[in-house]
Design a protein around this motif. Structure first.
Motif, PDB file in Angstrom:
ATOM      1  N   THR A 200      -7.618  10.426   6.833  1.00 59.83           N
ATOM      2  CA  THR A 200      -8.501   9.249   7.246  1.00 59.83           C
ATOM      3  C   THR A 200      -7.601   8.263   8.171  1.00 59.83           C
ATOM      4  O   THR A 200      -8.194   7.547   8.877  1.00 59.83           O
ATOM      5  N   GLY A 201      -6.407   8.349   8.050  1.00 62.94           N
ATOM      6  CA  GLY A 201      -5.443   7.334   8.745  1.00 62.94           C
ATOM      7  C   GLY A 201      -5.539   5.809   8.274  1.00 62.94           C
ATOM      8  O   GLY A 201      -4.808   4.561   8.663  1.00 62.94           O
ATOM      9  N   GLU A 202      -6.414   5.677   6.965  1.00 61.60           N
ATOM     10  CA  GLU A 202      -6.563   4.371   6.561  1.00 61.60           C
ATOM     11  C   GLU A 202      -5.219   3.891   5.476  1.00 61.60           C
ATOM     12  O   GLU A 202      -4.835   4.725   4.632  1.00 61.60           O
ATOM     13  N   ARG A 203      -4.464   2.950   6.124  1.00 63.22           N
ATOM     14  CA  ARG A 203      -3.520   2.537   5.438  1.00 63.22           C
ATOM     15  C   ARG A 203      -3.354   2.178   3.787  1.00 63.22           C
ATOM     16  O   ARG A 203      -2.279   2.147   3.431  1.00 63.22           O
ATOM     17  N   ARG A 204      -4.440   1.591   3.412  1.00 60.50           N
ATOM     18  CA  ARG A 204      -4.456   1.347   2.014  1.00 60.50           C
ATOM     19  C   ARG A 204      -3.979   2.617   1.179  1.00 60.50           C
ATOM     20  O   ARG A 204      -3.492   2.481   0.093  1.00 60.50           O
ATOM     21  N   TYR A 205      -4.494   3.812   1.561  1.00 60.58           N
ATOM     22  CA  TYR A 205      -3.940   4.861   0.951  1.00 60.58           C
ATOM     23  C   TYR A 205      -2.566   5.471   0.917  1.00 60.58           C
ATOM     24  O   TYR A 205      -1.720   5.536  -0.208  1.00 60.58           O
TER      25      TYR A 205
END
Length: 419
Positions: A200-205
């Motif tokens: 996803t590219g979502e930094r929180r992960y």
């Protein structure tokens, strides 16, 4: 141990072929037309339990099919992944607790209907739910991104312990936490977060993956002191109390628990080494590589059976081997770690370990008659059980090892011609 002739364990062709060959053991016999896949197989492929379904096997079938689809592009693997994914959501996601994201641990499946046998909420299981959704999203299921986010939110709401910076392990069906804390759920949550970020590219992960890695491999590992663990200083212990102090006695006399064994797990040291370098490729930190090298080096030095080959399962704090069985996943995660270390460092010693472990597995673990890998061998490499796959196996670790090495080789191709 010499490598078998005409086999190049480092070649993409070999690894891709072995992925296909391993999955061939399960397809098409594993597919249950009434829903999902069967989870229990004897060595010859016979399904010996058609009704019991385990959350870990259900999620891992999603992952293995996604890996095959991403590797081969063949539609049949994407179809198998979707079949597994639909079953995960329809049979395991609690219809009453759906808004809260509760997944059953164990169900009985008969006549197209699920009866919950164990509704305990396990963070270990939730980690694999997240991994399944991340891999499904990568493999062409757009709605899996939202399912991943929902599973992440569930883990954050019910398992996350802000003061510890780690996840709790287990809760009742109404989300009351037990006092047990474990590293294994956090390790696989880290794995899931790495995949979630890749997808996803979502930094929180990836930030959560780093926090989990620090919590286990730095803070908790530091509790393995020379006084308490003279042979395993700085190693990752498995079991903790509610305050994250070490529980040195949890399951000490129970060798039957496949998810929470006593002792230092040789394979978990090497698995963390692999994860640290996969994490480092996405969110670099100075401590990742030296920690990975230390964990891997110590594990193979103390864990390799010089007489019969292969890596042992468990080691006591004093360095004695508390479980001398040879488990498939320990070998698989260790060879993957060796390859990732070799690619990262350019040090040929890691390739030598990779070849040594692979040669051992090719001789003893790969079932050249029926396919897939044997699950567990006696110390002298005798197969002591007819069960090739029970709850949780489905050859996820050994197929995952091939997949991880293939991904590493995309960055640094190598073959035996340049070894």
């Amino acid at each position: 141990m010499a490598m078998p002739p005409q086999l190049d364990f480092r070649s993409s062709a070999f690894l891709s072929a072995h992925l296909r060959d391993t999955m061939a053991f399960y397809n098409p016999v594993a597919t249950d037309p009434t829903g999902g896949q069967f989870h229990f197989f004897l060595d010859d492929g016979t399904v010996y339990n058609t009704r019991t379904r385990h959350l870990v096997s259900a999620t891992r079938f999603v992952v293995t099919h996604a890996m095959l689809y991403r590797t081969t592009g063949e539609a049949r693997y994407q179809a198998g992944m979707r079949h597994a994914l639909q079953f995960l959501r329809s049979a395991f996601l609690d219809p009453v607790d759906r808004a809260m994201g509760g997944y059953a641990w164990l169900i009985d499946w008969q006549g197209g209907r699920a009866t919950v046998q164990d509704a305990t909420r396990h963070c270990y299981g939730m980690a694999f739910v997240m991994l399944a959704y991340a891999r499904a999203f990568e493999a062409g299921v757009p709605e899996a991104r939202e399912w991943l986010a929902q599973a992440f939110d569930t883990a954050e709401q019910h398992f996350w312990q802000p003061a510890a910076g780690l996840y709790a392990d287990e809760a009742s069906p109404d989300w009351q936490l037990t006092s047990y804390r474990g590293q294994n759920a956090n390790m696989h949550a880290c794995e899931a977060m790495i995949s979630a970020f890749r997808a996803t590219g979502e930094r929180r992960y990836i930030e959560r993956a780093e926090q989990l890695a620090q919590g286990i491999c730095q803070r908790q590992a530091a509790l393995s002191t020379a006084a308490h663990a003279p042979a395993a200083e700085g190693w990752v212990w498995e079991h903790y109390h509610a305050d994250w102090s070490v529980d040195w006695d949890y399951n000490r006399h129970d060798r039957s628990n496949i998810f929470r064994p006593w002792g230092y797990q040789i394979g978990h040291q090497t698995e963390w080494a692999k994860l640290l370098l996969q994490l480092d490729a996405l969110l670099p930190a100075d401590w990742h590589l030296p920690c990975a090298q230390r964990l891997f080096g110590a594990a193979v030095e103390r864990g390799w059976d010089a007489e019969h080959g292969g890596l042992y399962y468990g080691m006591a704090p004093d360095g004695s081997i508390c479980d001398d069985g040879k488990y498939h996943w320990v070998q698989a995660e260790s060879l993957a770690a060796a390859a990732v270390l070799a690619v990262r460092t350019g040090d040929d010693r890691y390739w030598q370990w990779y070849d040594r472990i692979w040669a051992y597995c090719w001789e003893h673990f790969v079932d050249h008659e029926h396919g897939a890998w044997f699950r567990i061998l006696h110390r002298d490499n005798r197969n002591t059980t007819r069960e090739k796959s029970n709850a949780g196996k489905v050859d996820y670790h050994n197929m995952g090892a091939c997949y991880d090495v293939l991904k590493a080789l995309e960055d640094f191709p190598v073959s035996c011609s340049i070894c």
